[in-house]
Scaffold this motif. Structure first.
Motif, PDB file in Angstrom:
ATOM      1  N   PRO A  33      53.725  24.774 135.957  1.00 41.13           N
ATOM      2  CA  PRO A  33      52.765  25.429 136.857  1.00 41.13           C
ATOM      3  C   PRO A  33      51.394  25.583 136.187  1.00 41.13           C
ATOM      4  O   PRO A  33      51.306  25.735 134.964  1.00 41.13           O
ATOM      5  N   ASN A  34      50.349  25.544 137.015  1.00 44.20           N
ATOM      6  CA  ASN A  34      49.006  25.798 136.507  1.00 44.20           C
ATOM      7  C   ASN A  34      48.962  27.174 135.862  1.00 44.20           C
ATOM      8  O   ASN A  34      49.751  28.056 136.207  1.00 44.20           O
ATOM      9  N   ARG A  49      49.091  21.903 133.592  1.00 37.86           N
ATOM     10  CA  ARG A  49      49.857  21.924 132.349  1.00 37.86           C
ATOM     11  C   ARG A  49      51.012  20.947 132.394  1.00 37.86           C
ATOM     12  O   ARG A  49      51.518  20.610 133.462  1.00 37.86           O
ATOM     13  N   VAL A  50      51.423  20.522 131.207  1.00 35.91           N
ATOM     14  CA  VAL A  50      52.589  19.651 131.054  1.00 35.91           C
ATOM     15  C   VAL A  50      53.416  20.121 129.863  1.00 35.91           C
ATOM     16  O   VAL A  50      52.929  20.859 129.011  1.00 35.91           O
ATOM     17  N   ARG A  64      59.098  19.277 122.857  1.00 34.64           N
ATOM     18  CA  ARG A  64      58.874  20.135 124.027  1.00 34.64           C
ATOM     19  C   ARG A  64      57.696  21.090 123.794  1.00 34.64           C
ATOM     20  O   ARG A  64      57.859  22.299 123.751  1.00 34.64           O
ATOM     21  N   VAL A  65      56.516  20.520 123.660  1.00 32.28           N
ATOM     22  CA  VAL A  65      55.298  21.282 123.372  1.00 32.28           C
ATOM     23  C   VAL A  65      54.499  21.486 124.660  1.00 32.28           C
ATOM     24  O   VAL A  65      54.031  20.514 125.255  1.00 32.28           O
ATOM     25  N   PRO A  66      54.329  22.732 125.102  1.00 29.27           N
ATOM     26  CA  PRO A  66      53.478  22.978 126.271  1.00 29.27           C
ATOM     27  C   PRO A  66      52.026  22.617 125.946  1.00 29.27           C
ATOM     28  O   PRO A  66      51.536  22.887 124.848  1.00 29.27           O
ATOM     29  N   ALA A  67      51.347  22.004 126.916  1.00 26.39           N
ATOM     30  CA  ALA A  67      49.948  21.615 126.734  1.00 26.39           C
ATOM     31  C   ALA A  67      49.220  21.750 128.062  1.00 26.39           C
ATOM     32  O   ALA A  67      49.816  21.624 129.120  1.00 26.39           O
ATOM     33  N   TYR A  68      47.921  22.009 127.959  1.00 20.78           N
ATOM     34  CA  TYR A  68      47.112  22.021 129.171  1.00 20.78           C
ATOM     35  C   TYR A  68      46.218  20.796 129.184  1.00 20.78           C
ATOM     36  O   TYR A  68      45.941  20.188 128.152  1.00 20.78           O
ATOM     37  N   ILE A  69      45.788  20.432 130.375  1.00 19.10           N
ATOM     38  CA  ILE A  69      44.986  19.223 130.570  1.00 19.10           C
ATOM     39  C   ILE A  69      43.544  19.648 130.788  1.00 19.10           C
ATOM     40  O   ILE A  69      43.253  20.497 131.620  1.00 19.10           O
ATOM     41  N   THR A  70      42.644  19.036 130.010  1.00 25.47           N
ATOM     42  CA  THR A  70      41.242  19.409 130.063  1.00 25.47           C
ATOM     43  C   THR A  70      40.371  18.192 130.351  1.00 25.47           C
ATOM     44  O   THR A  70      40.832  17.051 130.233  1.00 25.47           O
TER      45      THR A  70
END
Length: 84
Positions: A33-34, A49-50, A64-70
């Motif tokens: 989720p965003n 996010r991914v 399994r590293v959470p990341a956001y997209i910029t």
């Protein structure tokens, strides 16, 4: 990448997201989720996010590293989602 212990997550660019998706390293199921992030200047911003299946740095692999997209023009931060 900028090592930033104050950043909550790792950032990836939109171009990297597209590349990872195109080669099959990211799948629809990997999207989270965003989330709204609060910046150092007090402002807030919402990012997609991914969950990156893995991140490898030298001999170390993180799973399994959470990341956001910029945006491609934004600084890429290596934050606590990988540092922890």
């Amino acid at each position: 990448y900028i090592l930033d212990s104050g950043a909550s997550e790792v950032a990836i660019s939109e171009t990297m997201e597209k590349y990872l998706y195109d080669i099959g390293a990211l799948r629809k199921e990997d999207y989270l989720p965003n989330q709204t992030f609060k910046l150092a200047d007090g402002s807030s911003t919402v990012h997609r996010r991914v969950l990156l299946p893995s991140v490898t740095i030298g001999d170390i692999t993180l799973n399994r590293v959470p990341a956001y997209i910029t945006k491609d023009s934004s600084p890429l931060l290596f934050g606590k989602s990988a540092l922890d």
